[in-house]
Design a protein around this motif. Structure first.
Motif, PDB file in Angstrom:
ATOM      1  N   ARG A 139       0.828  -1.213   0.000  1.00  0.00           N
ATOM      2  CA  ARG A 139       0.000   0.000   0.000  1.00  0.00           C
ATOM      3  C   ARG A 139       0.857   1.256   0.000  1.00  0.00           C
ATOM      4  NH1 ARG A 139      -4.058  -2.177   4.753  1.00  0.00           N
ATOM      5  NH2 ARG A 139      -5.681  -3.118   3.407  1.00  0.00           N
ATOM      6  N   ASP A 140       2.034   1.159   0.658  1.00  0.00           N
ATOM      7  CA  ASP A 140       2.888   2.340   0.802  1.00  0.00           C
ATOM      8  C   ASP A 140       3.852   2.535  -0.372  1.00  0.00           C
ATOM      9  OD1 ASP A 140       1.696   2.752   3.248  1.00  0.00           O
ATOM     10  OD2 ASP A 140       3.321   1.825   4.402  1.00  0.00           O
ATOM     11  N   ARG A 141       4.266   1.456  -0.970  1.00  0.00           N
ATOM     12  CA  ARG A 141       5.282   1.516  -2.028  1.00  0.00           C
ATOM     13  C   ARG A 141       4.641   1.859  -3.374  1.00  0.00           C
ATOM     14  NH1 ARG A 141      10.645   2.259  -3.290  1.00  0.00           N
ATOM     15  NH2 ARG A 141      11.301   0.896  -4.984  1.00  0.00           N
ATOM     16  N   THR A 142       5.224   2.819  -4.063  1.00  0.00           N
ATOM     17  CA  THR A 142       4.700   3.199  -5.377  1.00  0.00           C
ATOM     18  C   THR A 142       5.695   2.832  -6.480  1.00  0.00           C
ATOM     19  OG1 THR A 142       5.618   5.429  -5.196  1.00  0.00           O
ATOM     20  CG2 THR A 142       3.339   5.104  -4.443  1.00  0.00           C
ATOM     21  N   ALA A 143       5.153   2.533  -7.631  1.00  0.00           N
ATOM     22  CA  ALA A 143       5.938   2.290  -8.845  1.00  0.00           C
ATOM     23  C   ALA A 143       5.084   2.719 -10.030  1.00  0.00           C
ATOM     24  CB  ALA A 143       6.312   0.816  -8.965  1.00  0.00           C
ATOM     25  N   PHE A 144       5.682   3.442 -10.937  1.00  0.00           N
ATOM     26  CA  PHE A 144       4.958   3.957 -12.102  1.00  0.00           C
ATOM     27  C   PHE A 144       3.740   4.781 -11.677  1.00  0.00           C
ATOM     28  CE2 PHE A 144       6.873  -0.170 -13.156  1.00  0.00           C
ATOM     29  CZ  PHE A 144       7.813   0.234 -14.090  1.00  0.00           C
ATOM     30  N   ASP A 145       3.948   5.574 -10.598  1.00  0.00           N
ATOM     31  CA  ASP A 145       2.933   6.498 -10.086  1.00  0.00           C
ATOM     32  C   ASP A 145       1.706   5.791  -9.499  1.00  0.00           C
ATOM     33  OD1 ASP A 145       4.451   8.754 -10.850  1.00  0.00           O
ATOM     34  OD2 ASP A 145       3.684   8.582 -12.908  1.00  0.00           O
ATOM     35  N   SER A 163       0.157  -2.222  -4.687  1.00  0.00           N
ATOM     36  CA  SER A 163      -1.013  -3.049  -4.365  1.00  0.00           C
ATOM     37  C   SER A 163      -2.059  -3.010  -5.477  1.00  0.00           C
ATOM     38  CB  SER A 163      -1.642  -2.595  -3.056  1.00  0.00           C
ATOM     39  OG  SER A 163      -2.044  -1.238  -3.134  1.00  0.00           O
ATOM     40  N   GLU A 164      -1.952  -2.048  -6.384  1.00  0.00           N
ATOM     41  CA  GLU A 164      -2.904  -1.968  -7.493  1.00  0.00           C
ATOM     42  C   GLU A 164      -2.526  -2.887  -8.642  1.00  0.00           C
ATOM     43  OE1 GLU A 164      -3.833   2.000  -8.755  1.00  0.00           O
ATOM     44  OE2 GLU A 164      -3.616   2.810  -6.721  1.00  0.00           O
ATOM     45  N   PHE A 165      -1.311  -3.461  -8.592  1.00  0.00           N
ATOM     46  CA  PHE A 165      -0.893  -4.361  -9.661  1.00  0.00           C
ATOM     47  C   PHE A 165      -1.413  -5.774  -9.377  1.00  0.00           C
ATOM     48  CE2 PHE A 165       2.485  -1.063  -9.794  1.00  0.00           C
ATOM     49  CZ  PHE A 165       2.232  -0.606 -11.089  1.00  0.00           C
ATOM     50  N   GLN A 166      -1.937  -6.392 -10.407  1.00  0.00           N
ATOM     51  CA  GLN A 166      -2.572  -7.695 -10.224  1.00  0.00           C
ATOM     52  C   GLN A 166      -1.588  -8.749  -9.703  1.00  0.00           C
ATOM     53  OE1 GLN A 166      -4.075 -10.078 -13.665  1.00  0.00           O
ATOM     54  NE2 GLN A 166      -6.064  -9.813 -12.657  1.00  0.00           N
ATOM     55  N   ALA A 167      -0.347  -8.702 -10.127  1.00  0.00           N
ATOM     56  CA  ALA A 167       0.638  -9.682  -9.659  1.00  0.00           C
ATOM     57  C   ALA A 167       0.797  -9.628  -8.142  1.00  0.00           C
ATOM     58  CB  ALA A 167       1.981  -9.446 -10.344  1.00  0.00           C
ATOM     59  N   ILE A 168       0.827  -8.432  -7.588  1.00  0.00           N
ATOM     60  CA  ILE A 168       0.932  -8.259  -6.135  1.00  0.00           C
ATOM     61  C   ILE A 168      -0.359  -8.714  -5.461  1.00  0.00           C
ATOM     62  CG2 ILE A 168       1.265  -6.600  -4.263  1.00  0.00           C
ATOM     63  CD1 ILE A 168       3.784  -7.122  -5.874  1.00  0.00           C
TER      64      ILE A 168
END
Length: 387
Positions: free
Chosen positions: A268-274, A278-283
């Protein structure tokens, strides 16, 4: 089937969780890394009466049910698995003394063990005998009203604080089968010839010591024979290990739960590509799998604990719980590290410690592969059924 706690169990869990969050979680990483013994936490556990978990009320203990026993170790291991080790070996030994000791032994030791004024553990493993306990070589030769004990024990938790230490010995090395010649002696720490020689360095499971214990011509009064009858040591040890497997399974759940929590928070805290990762399906797939396995292990373990409370023989059930929960801890620790990426490899994050602690549960109280064979034999023989 009721999968909920009683009101008493819920209040106990909430109180314990508060203690863990306030007293253990804030210091666990730093104390573990520095090798500092958790003296203050031990003192607080004494105040809370936790050293009397499995001591009957008649001897000053809590006389806790097996489900409450399990939730105790889940909550403590969620904070720091090493702390659970201090309490675990002590509790299993107390259960064994309460269940098999003579009245004199129970009266003499259990009240002080319940209060934490005395602590204990259990000495089974040897350099050449772990899962195969019938292969131990530590001997106890009768000499008048004493036994003379010689041998070496390894990986003994609480060895520097245990008084007495129950030690599995061979009182009749020639017995066939070997278990008929095995007994347990309660050896007090100040007995001449009883020596804790070294702490064994470990990958994880720090905070409590794991030691080598050497016994050289140790003279132990015959009254220290657990239960007062020779040849019952293997039975006494194995009955204690049923409780011990609930302890290890619950510790594994605590580690798995914490690994899941850390992964969820980090995602939830870590961002990647803005975007939060947690929004990435793999995660999301990793989080879902971890949560499902943790809850499955929890239900299996609490079911096995309830079987013990019902007075049923539960070696198959506790074996299943220990095996599955420990595999879940291994899985969740690794997946949580993966969610953390490079930071998971850093000692600044909790998941690194969880990753080192998890393997112990797959080894302790019977390796998982041995437990698989035990479970299978019970099912094939018809001694146990599922469904």
């Amino acid at each position: 089937m009721d999968f909920t706690f009683t009101d008493e169990q819920r209040l106990y869990r909430d109180s314990l969780r508060s203690f863990v969050d306030k007293e253990i979680v804030p210091v666990a990483r730093d104390w573990e890394q520095s090798g500092r013994y958790p003296t203050e936490i031990v003192e607080k556990m004494k105040e809370l009466g936790l050293f009397g978990l499995l001591v009957p009320e008649a001897y000053g203990g809590m006389g806790a049910d097996s489900v409450s026993f399990a939730l105790t170790f889940e909550e403590i291991a969620r904070g720091w698995m090493g702390i659970a080790g201090i309490l675990g070996s002590h509790s299993v030994s107390c259960w064994m003394i309460a269940g098999h000791g003579t009245e004199d032994q129970k009266t003499r030791y259990l009240p002080e063990l319940a209060a934490g004024r005395r602590r204990t553990g259990i000495a089974l493993t040897e350099p050449g005998a772990g899962t195969d306990l019938q292969g131990i070589s530590t001997s106890a030769r009768r000499d008048g009203d004493h036994y003379v004990v010689n041998g070496t024990k390894m990986w003994i938790t609480n060895a520097r604080h245990a008084d007495p230490l129950p030690v599995l010995v061979k009182t009749d090395p020639a017995a066939t089968p070997a278990h008929r010649g095995m007994s347990i002696l309660l050896i007090e720490a100040d007995t001449p010839g009883f020596e804790v020689t070294k702490d064994i360095p470990k990958l994880g499971y720090k905070g409590t010591e794991s030691c080598e214990v050497v016994l050289t011509d140790v003279r132990v009064p015959a009254g220290q024979l657990l239960g007062g009858v020779e040849g019952r040591g293997m039975q006494q040890a194995l009955s204690a290990l049923e409780t011990g497997r609930i302890n290890v399974a619950a510790r594994a759940i605590g580690v798995a739960q914490r690994a899941y929590e850390e992964a969820l928070k980090y995602s939830r805290d870590r961002t990647a590509f803005d975007r939060a990762i947690s929004e990435f399906q793999a995660i999301q797939l990793q989080i879902a799998e971890m949560a499902t396995r943790v809850q499955s292990a929890r239900l299996l373990t609490y079911w096995a604990a309830s079987r013990l409370d019902a007075g049923a023989r539960a070696d198959t059930e506790t074996g299943m719980a220990k095996m599955f929960a420990s595999e879940t801890a291994l899985y969740c620790a690794l997946e949580s590290l993966r969610v953390h990426g490079g930071y998971g490899y850093s000692q600044e994050f909790e998941v690194e410690r969880l990753y080192r602690d998890a393997p112990l549960m797959a080894i302790g109280e019977g390796t998982n592969d041995v437990l698989r064979t035990v479970i299978a034999k019970s099912l094939v023989s018809g001694k146990a059924t599922i469904g």
